[in-house]
Scaffold this active site. Structure first.
Site, PDB file in Angstrom:
ATOM      1  N   CYS A  31     159.529  50.026  50.390  1.00  0.00           N
ATOM      2  CA  CYS A  31     160.423  50.917  51.127  1.00  0.00           C
ATOM      3  C   CYS A  31     161.571  50.113  51.743  1.00  0.00           C
ATOM      4  O   CYS A  31     161.328  49.139  52.451  1.00  0.00           O
ATOM      5  CB  CYS A  31     159.636  51.629  52.224  1.00  0.00           C
ATOM      6  SG  CYS A  31     160.693  52.485  53.396  1.00  0.00           S
ATOM      7  N   CYS A  34     161.383  50.177  55.779  1.00  0.00           N
ATOM      8  CA  CYS A  34     160.279  49.599  56.548  1.00  0.00           C
ATOM      9  C   CYS A  34     160.702  48.258  57.176  1.00  0.00           C
ATOM     10  O   CYS A  34     161.557  47.557  56.634  1.00  0.00           O
ATOM     11  CB  CYS A  34     159.059  49.391  55.648  1.00  0.00           C
ATOM     12  SG  CYS A  34     157.966  50.828  55.570  1.00  0.00           S
ATOM     13  N   HIS A  94     155.827  53.979  58.430  1.00  0.00           N
ATOM     14  CA  HIS A  94     156.247  54.650  57.199  1.00  0.00           C
ATOM     15  C   HIS A  94     155.576  56.011  57.037  1.00  0.00           C
ATOM     16  O   HIS A  94     156.113  56.910  56.382  1.00  0.00           O
ATOM     17  CB  HIS A  94     155.902  53.741  56.002  1.00  0.00           C
ATOM     18  CG  HIS A  94     156.401  54.244  54.681  1.00  0.00           C
ATOM     19  ND1 HIS A  94     157.696  54.043  54.266  1.00  0.00           N
ATOM     20  CD2 HIS A  94     155.780  54.952  53.707  1.00  0.00           C
ATOM     21  CE1 HIS A  94     157.842  54.607  53.065  1.00  0.00           C
ATOM     22  NE2 HIS A  94     156.700  55.163  52.701  1.00  0.00           N
ATOM     23  N   ASN A 134     167.616  64.983  57.121  1.00  0.00           N
ATOM     24  CA  ASN A 134     167.192  65.714  55.932  1.00  0.00           C
ATOM     25  C   ASN A 134     165.766  65.325  55.688  1.00  0.00           C
ATOM     26  O   ASN A 134     165.499  64.168  55.378  1.00  0.00           O
ATOM     27  CB  ASN A 134     167.984  65.229  54.710  1.00  0.00           C
ATOM     28  CG  ASN A 134     169.129  66.136  54.392  1.00  0.00           C
ATOM     29  OD1 ASN A 134     169.182  67.282  54.829  1.00  0.00           O
ATOM     30  ND2 ASN A 134     170.053  65.619  53.620  1.00  0.00           N
ATOM     31  N   SER A 142     165.534  61.049  49.452  1.00  0.00           N
ATOM     32  CA  SER A 142     164.918  60.177  48.461  1.00  0.00           C
ATOM     33  C   SER A 142     163.890  59.219  49.064  1.00  0.00           C
ATOM     34  O   SER A 142     163.094  58.641  48.348  1.00  0.00           O
ATOM     35  CB  SER A 142     166.003  59.382  47.735  1.00  0.00           C
ATOM     36  OG  SER A 142     166.830  58.761  48.697  1.00  0.00           O
ATOM     37  N   HIS A 145     160.362  57.521  54.400  1.00  0.00           N
ATOM     38  CA  HIS A 145     160.314  56.857  55.710  1.00  0.00           C
ATOM     39  C   HIS A 145     161.078  57.725  56.722  1.00  0.00           C
ATOM     40  O   HIS A 145     162.198  58.143  56.445  1.00  0.00           O
ATOM     41  CB  HIS A 145     160.946  55.458  55.620  1.00  0.00           C
ATOM     42  CG  HIS A 145     160.611  54.611  56.802  1.00  0.00           C
ATOM     43  ND1 HIS A 145     159.753  53.549  56.741  1.00  0.00           N
ATOM     44  CD2 HIS A 145     161.006  54.708  58.096  1.00  0.00           C
ATOM     45  CE1 HIS A 145     159.627  53.027  57.950  1.00  0.00           C
ATOM     46  NE2 HIS A 145     160.382  53.715  58.791  1.00  0.00           N
ATOM     47  N   HIS A 147     163.513  59.030  58.963  1.00  0.00           N
ATOM     48  CA  HIS A 147     164.847  58.564  59.363  1.00  0.00           C
ATOM     49  C   HIS A 147     165.843  59.712  59.382  1.00  0.00           C
ATOM     50  O   HIS A 147     165.618  60.751  58.772  1.00  0.00           O
ATOM     51  CB  HIS A 147     165.345  57.471  58.405  1.00  0.00           C
ATOM     52  CG  HIS A 147     165.714  57.992  57.039  1.00  0.00           C
ATOM     53  ND1 HIS A 147     164.764  58.335  56.096  1.00  0.00           N
ATOM     54  CD2 HIS A 147     166.916  58.241  56.470  1.00  0.00           C
ATOM     55  CE1 HIS A 147     165.374  58.756  54.996  1.00  0.00           C
ATOM     56  NE2 HIS A 147     166.678  58.725  55.196  1.00  0.00           N
ATOM     57  N   GLN A 149     170.390  60.464  59.954  1.00  0.00           N
ATOM     58  CA  GLN A 149     171.679  59.846  59.719  1.00  0.00           C
ATOM     59  C   GLN A 149     172.676  60.260  60.787  1.00  0.00           C
ATOM     60  O   GLN A 149     172.493  61.280  61.446  1.00  0.00           O
ATOM     61  CB  GLN A 149     172.225  60.273  58.363  1.00  0.00           C
ATOM     62  CG  GLN A 149     171.344  59.870  57.201  1.00  0.00           C
ATOM     63  CD  GLN A 149     172.033  60.153  55.885  1.00  0.00           C
ATOM     64  OE1 GLN A 149     173.149  59.685  55.657  1.00  0.00           O
ATOM     65  NE2 GLN A 149     171.408  60.938  55.041  1.00  0.00           N
TER      66      GLN A 149
HETATM   67 ZN   LIG Z   1     159.073  52.758  55.061  1.00  0.00          ZN
END
Ligand SMILES: [Zn+2]
Ligand SMILES: [Zn+2]
Length: 331
Positions: A31, A34, A94, A134, A142, A145, A147, A149
């Site tokens: 990833c 990570c 993760h 998203n 895609s 993990h 996250h 933006q």
């Molecule tokens: Zn990750």
């Protein structure tokens, strides 16, 4: 908008996904988000412990672009747009999402959003900051993990611009915030409220297009995340935790959505009309596998929905705030 509840000719079944939830490890060597891992551009992430922000390796916007403005017969206008794109890793873990993070960990995310909003505001030529997430491959994300933006840019994009115009015209007439008046109405009717704490209300808005669309709206009119007091910040973390848990509990699956904060433009104006809020746009309709498509009539005429916002609010209101994975007994 067209609402056709008669099309829901069967009672709500709350079908549970037959898919088994994908079990993710807490650390994934491949990833690129990570801690300690290498990203696509060759940089290495630090071994971060809370949240971690970096400038997107594949930014859609750049700070240094030449000033270009071109037009064709006053019909087609093209302008260069300056901007900055950042990625916010919510946690080093993760395998988590906001729904499974503790409120104090969500508070770290809010702290990071505040810091980034403050620093991006002070950049010359940044007039609007969009913080968003998203979630899920169904939304085109895609990397699993957790996250979000942040896109910061020179011009105010279409959606917040439309809202700003409505907020302004209402404020000029009534000298108060449109959303403050809307919240009063929802508190009186109580049919579309999903959850409420000391500082925030979660509502399926009257105009919701997506089946389980919601808004988190601050009770006090503030223009941005920077004005949140300590208890309001905790209440915001609580509201985020509650709605994401309820979402996961609908179909007992990691519920996909696009969500984002709508805050006052950072163009140096006061924006007394602006009322801080957050939108959640989830695509799922009847099960973890059935997605609502905005096609046909919706593309050509107007949005249409089969399940009423009031019914969706009731489903969400009645769902537990404990994540389903915590209540499942291990086989
Ligand atoms: Zn990750
Ligand atoms: Zn909005």
């Amino acid at each position: 908008m067209l609402v056709s509840p008669q099309r829901t000719n069967r009672p709500w079944q709350g079908e549970i996904s037959k898919l088994t939830d994908e079990v993710r490890p807490s650390y994934e060597p491949d990833c690129y988000l990570c801690p300690g891992n290498k990203r696509a551009n060759g940089d290495t992430n630090p071994v971060y412990k809370k949240t971690y922000v970096f400038t997107n390796d594949f930014s859609a916007l750049f700070e240094n672009v030449p000033d270009v403005k071109k037009g064709e017969n006053n019909l087609l206008l093209m302008m260069a747009e300056k901007g900055i794109c950042r990625v916010v890793n919510f946690t080093p873990r993760h395998d988590l999402t906001l729904a499974e993070m503790q409120e104090k960990e969500i508070l770290n995310v809010i702290d990071t959003w505040q810091t980034e909003y403050r620093s991006l505001c002070s950049h010359p030529g940044i007039n609007y900051v969009q913080i968003f997430e998203n979630k899920g491959s169904l939304m085109g994300n895609s990397n699993p993990h957790p996250h979000g933006q942040i896109w910061a840019q020179e011009s105010i994009p279409t959606e917040p611009l439309k809202e700003m115009r409505q907020f302004k015209s209402f404020y000029n007439k009534r000298k108060r915030s449109l959303l403050a008046e809307y919240l009063e109405l929802e508190q009186r009717l109580k049919e579309r409220i999903v959850f409420e704490n000391g500082s925030f209300i979660i509502v399926v808005p009257f105009w919701a297009i997506w089946p389980f669309e919601t808004m988190i709206i601050s009770k006090r009119r503030i223009s941005s995340i920077l004005e949140l007091k300590k208890t309001e910040k905790q209440d915001y973390a609580n509201a985020l935790s509650v709605i994401t848990k309820k979402y996961d509990n609908i179909f007992k699956t990691s519920f996909p959505y696009s969500a984002g904060l709508h805050q006052a433009p950072t163009d140096g104006e006061k924006h007394k009309e602006w009322h801080f809020h957050m939108h959640f746009y989830p695509p799922l309709l009847r099960s973890a596998n059935i997605k609502k498509f905005m096609v046909g009539y919706e593309m050509l005429a107007e949005p249409q929905r089969d399940i009423t916002p009031e019914y969706c609010a009731k489903i969400l209101r009645e769902l537990p705030v404990v994540h389903y994975k915590k209540t499942q007994t291990k086989a």
